[in-house]
Motif scaffolding. Structure first.
Motif, PDB file in Angstrom:
ATOM      1  N   ALA A 229      44.976   0.829  -8.367  1.00 40.00           N
ATOM      2  CA  ALA A 229      44.783   2.105  -7.608  1.00 40.00           C
ATOM      3  C   ALA A 229      43.849   2.734  -6.575  1.00 40.00           C
ATOM      4  O   ALA A 229      44.174   3.761  -5.983  1.00 40.00           O
ATOM      5  N   ASN A 230      44.515   1.802  -6.107  1.00 32.56           N
ATOM      6  CA  ASN A 230      44.546   2.340  -4.357  1.00 32.56           C
ATOM      7  C   ASN A 230      45.825   2.574  -3.398  1.00 32.56           C
ATOM      8  O   ASN A 230      46.956   1.227  -3.600  1.00 32.56           O
ATOM      9  N   ARG A 231      46.031   3.292  -2.727  1.00 31.44           N
ATOM     10  CA  ARG A 231      47.551   3.550  -2.236  1.00 31.44           C
ATOM     11  C   ARG A 231      47.510   2.511  -1.498  1.00 31.44           C
ATOM     12  O   ARG A 231      48.929   1.547  -1.253  1.00 31.44           O
ATOM     13  N   ASP A 232      46.664   1.752  -0.170  1.00 31.12           N
ATOM     14  CA  ASP A 232      47.590   0.872   0.045  1.00 31.12           C
ATOM     15  C   ASP A 232      48.384  -0.774  -0.618  1.00 31.12           C
ATOM     16  O   ASP A 232      49.207  -1.160  -0.100  1.00 31.12           O
ATOM     17  N   GLU A 233      47.035  -0.765  -1.101  1.00 26.25           N
ATOM     18  CA  GLU A 233      47.273  -1.471  -1.737  1.00 26.25           C
ATOM     19  C   GLU A 233      48.582  -1.533  -2.947  1.00 26.25           C
ATOM     20  O   GLU A 233      49.839  -2.614  -2.630  1.00 26.25           O
ATOM     21  N   CYS A 234      48.952  -0.445  -3.497  1.00 18.43           N
ATOM     22  CA  CYS A 234      50.232  -0.297  -4.326  1.00 18.43           C
ATOM     23  C   CYS A 234      51.488  -0.267  -2.559  1.00 18.43           C
ATOM     24  O   CYS A 234      52.101  -0.926  -3.504  1.00 18.43           O
ATOM     25  N   ILE A 235      51.165   0.165  -1.913  1.00 18.44           N
ATOM     26  CA  ILE A 235      52.447  -0.496  -0.672  1.00 18.44           C
ATOM     27  C   ILE A 235      52.709  -1.766  -0.062  1.00 18.44           C
ATOM     28  O   ILE A 235      53.781  -2.416  -0.628  1.00 18.44           O
ATOM     29  N   GLU A 236      51.317  -2.565  -0.432  1.00 17.38           N
ATOM     30  CA  GLU A 236      51.420  -3.388   0.293  1.00 17.38           C
ATOM     31  C   GLU A 236      52.174  -4.353  -0.791  1.00 17.38           C
ATOM     32  O   GLU A 236      53.460  -5.224  -0.847  1.00 17.38           O
ATOM     33  N   LEU A 237      52.438  -4.569  -2.676  1.00 21.88           N
ATOM     34  CA  LEU A 237      52.515  -5.088  -3.346  1.00 21.88           C
ATOM     35  C   LEU A 237      54.245  -4.416  -3.533  1.00 21.88           C
ATOM     36  O   LEU A 237      54.793  -5.379  -4.552  1.00 21.88           O
ATOM     37  N   THR A 238      54.088  -3.296  -3.394  1.00 22.79           N
ATOM     38  CA  THR A 238      56.084  -2.398  -2.779  1.00 22.79           C
ATOM     39  C   THR A 238      56.525  -3.675  -2.204  1.00 22.79           C
ATOM     40  O   THR A 238      57.390  -3.708  -2.791  1.00 22.79           O
ATOM     41  N   ILE A 239      56.015  -3.615  -1.041  1.00 24.46           N
ATOM     42  CA  ILE A 239      56.874  -4.256  -0.552  1.00 24.46           C
ATOM     43  C   ILE A 239      56.728  -6.477  -0.933  1.00 24.46           C
ATOM     44  O   ILE A 239      58.394  -6.121  -0.800  1.00 24.46           O
ATOM     45  N   ARG A 240      56.431  -6.513  -1.355  1.00 26.88           N
ATOM     46  CA  ARG A 240      56.094  -7.885  -1.452  1.00 26.88           C
ATOM     47  C   ARG A 240      57.371  -7.994  -2.876  1.00 26.88           C
ATOM     48  O   ARG A 240      58.284  -8.803  -2.667  1.00 26.88           O
ATOM     49  N   LYS A 241      57.369  -7.438  -3.960  1.00 26.63           N
ATOM     50  CA  LYS A 241      58.072  -6.746  -5.119  1.00 26.63           C
ATOM     51  C   LYS A 241      59.003  -6.368  -4.482  1.00 26.63           C
ATOM     52  O   LYS A 241      60.581  -6.981  -4.761  1.00 26.63           O
ATOM     53  N   ALA A 242      59.644  -5.744  -3.467  1.00 27.20           N
ATOM     54  CA  ALA A 242      61.643  -5.838  -2.666  1.00 27.20           C
ATOM     55  C   ALA A 242      61.760  -5.918  -2.518  1.00 27.20           C
ATOM     56  O   ALA A 242      62.713  -6.993  -2.761  1.00 27.20           O
ATOM     57  N   LYS A 243      60.754  -7.211  -1.501  1.00 27.79           N
ATOM     58  CA  LYS A 243      61.706  -8.432  -0.684  1.00 27.79           C
ATOM     59  C   LYS A 243      61.829  -9.419  -1.368  1.00 27.79           C
ATOM     60  O   LYS A 243      62.556  -9.706  -1.909  1.00 27.79           O
ATOM     61  N   LEU A 244      61.038  -9.623  -3.041  1.00 28.86           N
ATOM     62  CA  LEU A 244      61.602 -10.659  -4.205  1.00 28.86           C
ATOM     63  C   LEU A 244      62.903 -10.317  -4.719  1.00 28.86           C
ATOM     64  O   LEU A 244      63.784 -11.032  -5.285  1.00 28.86           O
ATOM     65  N   THR A 245      62.984  -8.644  -4.784  1.00 26.14           N
ATOM     66  CA  THR A 245      64.220  -8.606  -5.680  1.00 26.14           C
ATOM     67  C   THR A 245      65.010  -8.797  -4.717  1.00 26.14           C
ATOM     68  O   THR A 245      66.167  -9.259  -5.054  1.00 26.14           O
ATOM     69  N   ILE A 246      64.847  -8.526  -3.553  1.00 29.00           N
ATOM     70  CA  ILE A 246      66.213  -8.889  -2.357  1.00 29.00           C
ATOM     71  C   ILE A 246      66.561 -10.540  -2.663  1.00 29.00           C
ATOM     72  O   ILE A 246      68.187 -10.099  -2.685  1.00 29.00           O
ATOM     73  N   ASP A 247      65.534 -10.984  -2.870  1.00 30.40           N
ATOM     74  CA  ASP A 247      66.025 -12.336  -1.999  1.00 30.40           C
ATOM     75  C   ASP A 247      66.229 -12.847  -3.468  1.00 30.40           C
ATOM     76  O   ASP A 247      67.543 -13.724  -3.691  1.00 30.40           O
ATOM     77  N   GLN A 248      65.734 -12.196  -4.627  1.00 32.17           N
ATOM     78  CA  GLN A 248      66.639 -12.376  -6.077  1.00 32.17           C
ATOM     79  C   GLN A 248      67.697 -11.852  -6.280  1.00 32.17           C
ATOM     80  O   GLN A 248      68.963 -13.049  -6.690  1.00 32.17           O
ATOM     81  N   LEU A 249      68.062 -11.086  -6.076  1.00 35.05           N
ATOM     82  CA  LEU A 249      69.462 -10.523  -6.116  1.00 35.05           C
ATOM     83  C   LEU A 249      70.512  -9.886  -4.764  1.00 35.05           C
ATOM     84  O   LEU A 249      71.729  -9.734  -5.440  1.00 35.05           O
ATOM     85  N   GLY A 250      69.796  -9.535  -4.005  1.00 39.31           N
ATOM     86  CA  GLY A 250      70.754  -9.674  -2.801  1.00 39.31           C
ATOM     87  C   GLY A 250      71.790  -8.149  -2.904  1.00 39.31           C
ATOM     88  O   GLY A 250      70.707  -7.196  -3.547  1.00 39.31           O
ATOM     89  N   GLU A 251      72.783  -8.103  -2.954  1.00 35.71           N
ATOM     90  CA  GLU A 251      73.940  -6.713  -2.872  1.00 35.71           C
ATOM     91  C   GLU A 251      73.763  -6.340  -4.364  1.00 35.71           C
ATOM     92  O   GLU A 251      73.994  -5.593  -4.801  1.00 35.71           O
ATOM     93  N   GLN A 252      73.332  -7.298  -5.391  1.00 33.77           N
ATOM     94  CA  GLN A 252      73.544  -7.014  -6.962  1.00 33.77           C
ATOM     95  C   GLN A 252      72.596  -6.260  -6.956  1.00 33.77           C
ATOM     96  O   GLN A 252      72.894  -5.392  -8.556  1.00 33.77           O
ATOM     97  N   ILE A 253      71.763  -5.025  -6.310  1.00 33.00           N
ATOM     98  CA  ILE A 253      70.967  -3.792  -6.730  1.00 33.00           C
ATOM     99  C   ILE A 253      71.593  -2.837  -6.667  1.00 33.00           C
ATOM    100  O   ILE A 253      71.018  -2.132  -7.028  1.00 33.00           O
ATOM    101  N   PHE A 254      72.386  -2.828  -6.383  1.00 37.33           N
ATOM    102  CA  PHE A 254      73.760  -1.912  -5.359  1.00 37.33           C
ATOM    103  C   PHE A 254      73.561  -1.263  -7.308  1.00 37.33           C
ATOM    104  O   PHE A 254      75.094  -1.679  -7.430  1.00 37.33           O
TER     105      PHE A 254
END
Length: 95
Positions: free
Chosen positions: A70-95
């Motif tokens: 619902a909130n843009r700032d909360e969305c940004i925080e969640l986006t950063i958390r999920k992006a970090k998790l994706t980078i940790d899990q997949l690394g170079e495979q995301i490309f």
């Protein structure tokens, strides 16, 4: 011509799914995460651009999730958390 315009409306993005301005990029490990929350029916969809490298060596991945916040700032925080998790899990495979 009426049929073609009707078909083009089927495949174009709805008016209520417009993109919002990108937030400040953050660096994480060797990656840059730029949150790009997308306005969607009064809420914001988790979305970001993840890049690594510079110039011709730069790789880019568009990161979009089904989560709505619902909130843009909360969305940004969640986006950063999920992006970090994706980078940790997949690394170079995301490309």
């Amino acid at each position: 011509m009426g049929i073609l315009s009707s078909l083009s409306k089927l495949f174009s993005a709805p008016a209520n799914a417009s993109k919002s301005e990108a937030a400040e990029p953050i660096e994480y490990k060797d990656y840059v995460i730029t949150p790009t929350p997308q306005a969607d029916q009064g809420q914001y969809r988790v979305s970001a651009i993840i890049t690594k490298g510079e110039g011709e060596q730069q790789k880019t991945h568009t990161f979009i999730r089904s989560d709505l916040v619902a909130n843009r700032d909360e969305c940004i925080e969640l986006t950063i958390r999920k992006a970090k998790l994706t980078i940790d899990q997949l690394g170079e495979q995301i490309f």
